[in-house]
Design an enzyme around this catalytic site. Structure first.
Site, mmCIF file in Angstrom:
data_model
loop_
_atom_site.group_PDB
_atom_site.id
_atom_site.type_symbol
_atom_site.label_atom_id
_atom_site.label_comp_id
_atom_site.label_asym_id
_atom_site.label_seq_id
_atom_site.Cartn_x
_atom_site.Cartn_y
_atom_site.Cartn_z
ATOM 1 N N ASP A 46 0.814 -1.222 0.000
ATOM 2 C CA ASP A 46 0.000 0.000 0.000
ATOM 3 C C ASP A 46 0.841 1.263 0.000
ATOM 4 O O ASP A 46 2.064 1.221 0.160
ATOM 5 C CB ASP A 46 -0.962 -0.010 1.199
ATOM 6 C CG ASP A 46 -0.327 -0.532 2.473
ATOM 7 O OD1 ASP A 46 0.904 -0.499 2.573
ATOM 8 O OD2 ASP A 46 -1.053 -0.972 3.367
ATOM 9 N N ASN B 261 -7.458 -2.862 14.409
ATOM 10 C CA ASN B 261 -8.859 -3.152 14.041
ATOM 11 C C ASN B 261 -8.962 -4.363 13.095
ATOM 12 O O ASN B 261 -10.020 -4.615 12.533
ATOM 13 C CB ASN B 261 -9.524 -1.923 13.401
ATOM 14 C CG ASN B 261 -8.877 -1.521 12.071
ATOM 15 O OD1 ASN B 261 -7.971 -2.198 11.584
ATOM 16 N ND2 ASN B 261 -9.335 -0.428 11.490
ATOM 17 N N HIS C 287 -7.221 -4.837 10.248
ATOM 18 C CA HIS C 287 -6.982 -4.618 8.822
ATOM 19 C C HIS C 287 -5.690 -5.287 8.359
ATOM 20 O O HIS C 287 -4.761 -5.493 9.140
ATOM 21 C CB HIS C 287 -7.021 -3.125 8.450
ATOM 22 C CG HIS C 287 -5.845 -2.302 8.893
ATOM 23 N ND1 HIS C 287 -5.972 -1.000 9.313
ATOM 24 C CD2 HIS C 287 -4.507 -2.554 8.957
ATOM 25 C CE1 HIS C 287 -4.783 -0.503 9.608
ATOM 26 N NE2 HIS C 287 -3.873 -1.431 9.401
ATOM 27 N N GLU D 264 -9.638 -1.947 5.383
ATOM 28 C CA GLU D 264 -10.272 -1.678 6.664
ATOM 29 C C GLU D 264 -11.510 -2.564 6.844
ATOM 30 O O GLU D 264 -12.013 -3.158 5.867
ATOM 31 C CB GLU D 264 -10.688 -0.193 6.715
ATOM 32 C CG GLU D 264 -9.515 0.788 6.632
ATOM 33 C CD GLU D 264 -8.740 0.929 7.952
ATOM 34 O OE1 GLU D 264 -8.641 -0.050 8.721
ATOM 35 O OE2 GLU D 264 -8.237 2.026 8.193
HETATM 36 C C1 F6R Z 1 1.452 -1.498 6.113
HETATM 37 C C2 F6R Z 1 0.140 -2.133 6.232
HETATM 38 C C3 F6R Z 1 -0.645 -2.113 7.490
HETATM 39 C C4 F6R Z 1 0.197 -2.369 8.745
HETATM 40 C C5 F6R Z 1 -0.664 -2.313 9.985
HETATM 41 C C6 F6R Z 1 0.140 -2.506 11.246
HETATM 42 O O1 F6R Z 1 1.970 -1.674 4.810
HETATM 43 O O2 F6R Z 1 -0.317 -2.644 5.266
HETATM 44 O O3 F6R Z 1 -1.644 -3.095 7.416
HETATM 45 O O4 F6R Z 1 0.813 -3.610 8.626
HETATM 46 O O5 F6R Z 1 -1.335 -1.087 10.031
HETATM 47 O O6 F6R Z 1 0.973 -1.403 11.428
HETATM 48 P P1 F6R Z 1 2.106 -1.416 12.520
HETATM 49 O O7 F6R Z 1 3.102 -2.448 12.108
HETATM 50 O O8 F6R Z 1 2.700 -0.037 12.475
HETATM 51 O O9 F6R Z 1 1.450 -1.743 13.819
#
Ligand code: F6R
Length: 244
Positions: free
Chosen positions: A67, A134, A136, A141
């Site tokens: 992403d 959450n 995702h 989301e």
């Molecule tokens: C990042 C991504 C997100 C993160 C998730 C966890 O490329 O796709 O899904 O993996 O938001 O983020 P952290 O590792 O910062 O807790």
């Protein structure tokens, strides 16, 4: 789903590194699906260390990131393109022509279409994932359909807050409210999925992913249907699992 519970973030990163390097060493032309965020930072450091020490080569490896924030240029220090260069690519022998991060600006519909085609043409051998508090995966989301492909998303307030806490110097108003993300269907097509979760902030999401019903309310629960999915979870993130 295979769940590997380890002591802490360091052990989770070591285990994930072992799994990633296994793929790279067995297939020097592998396609890697990569993630950003705080979770893979230590894993990427270990991969850089291994490259320096043991010479594991990435010269024929291709990478595809999950992403990118909408509206940030690649050169923006908070863009995921920038993050990947600084945390991983700059210190590997990867050919930057083989590096792919979705573009967060320009004609987004065209960009999404092109990224989906790229993923069709280059099946991912291993997809690395973190998980949102959450549930995702990527920036898919809660509520995102399981058959979604690369698309523009509106970030949930909880995601914006989580990301402001860790990045953007805590300034919530600087966090983009939209992003471009691979869809859940793209992620499910990877031959192998490796999800890392660390810390008690992820415990609820991990419990729902592993033991809850398969539901779009918890995007990561789609992984229950993946034929080769490994979750490397530290004790804090595993703390709400009922069956350990
Ligand atoms: C990042 C991504 C997100 C993160 C998730 C966890 O490329 O796709 O899904 O993996 O938001 O983020 P952290 O590792 O910062 O807790």
């Amino acid at each position: 789903m295979e769940v590997i519970i380890v002591k802490d973030y360091e052990e989770a990163s070591q285990k994930a590194c072992e799994i990633m390097l296994n793929v790279v060493k067995n297939n020097p032309t592998a396609n890697l699906g990569l993630a950003t965020g705080s979770t893979p930072i230590r894993l990427y450091e270990l991969m850089r260390e291994d490259h320096k020490k043991n010479g594991t080569s990435y010269k024929d490896i291709k990478s595809f990131n999950l992403d990118e924030y909408f509206g940030l240029d690649q050169s923006h220090p908070q863009s995921y393109h920038y993050f990947m260069c600084h945390n991983l690519f700059n210190e590997l022998d990867i050919d930057m022509n083989n590096v792919h991060v979705p573009k967060g600006n320009g004609n987004i519909d065209e960009e999404c279409k092109a990224y989906n085609q790229l993923l069709e043409d280059n099946p991912i051998d291993i997809q690395l994932l973190g998980i949102g508090s959450n549930g995702h995966i990527g920036f898919n989301e809660p509520g995102t359909p399981f058959d979604s492909v690369t698309h523009k998303v509106d970030l949930k307030q909880s995601t914006i807050e989580d990301n402001a806490r860790l990045f953007f110097n805590g300034k919530i108003e600087d966090v983009p409210t939209q992003a471009v993300s691979m869809g859940i269907a793209n992620i499910m097509k990877a031959k192998k999925v490796l999800l890392i979760a660390s810390g008690e902030g992820k415990a609820k999401a991990i419990q729902a992913t592993v033991e809850g019903p398969k539901t779009t309310d918890v995007p990561a629960s789609a992984l229950q249907d993946h034929p080769d999915c490994i979750l490397v979870v530290d004790e804090a993130a595993a703390s709400l699992l009922k069956n350990k």
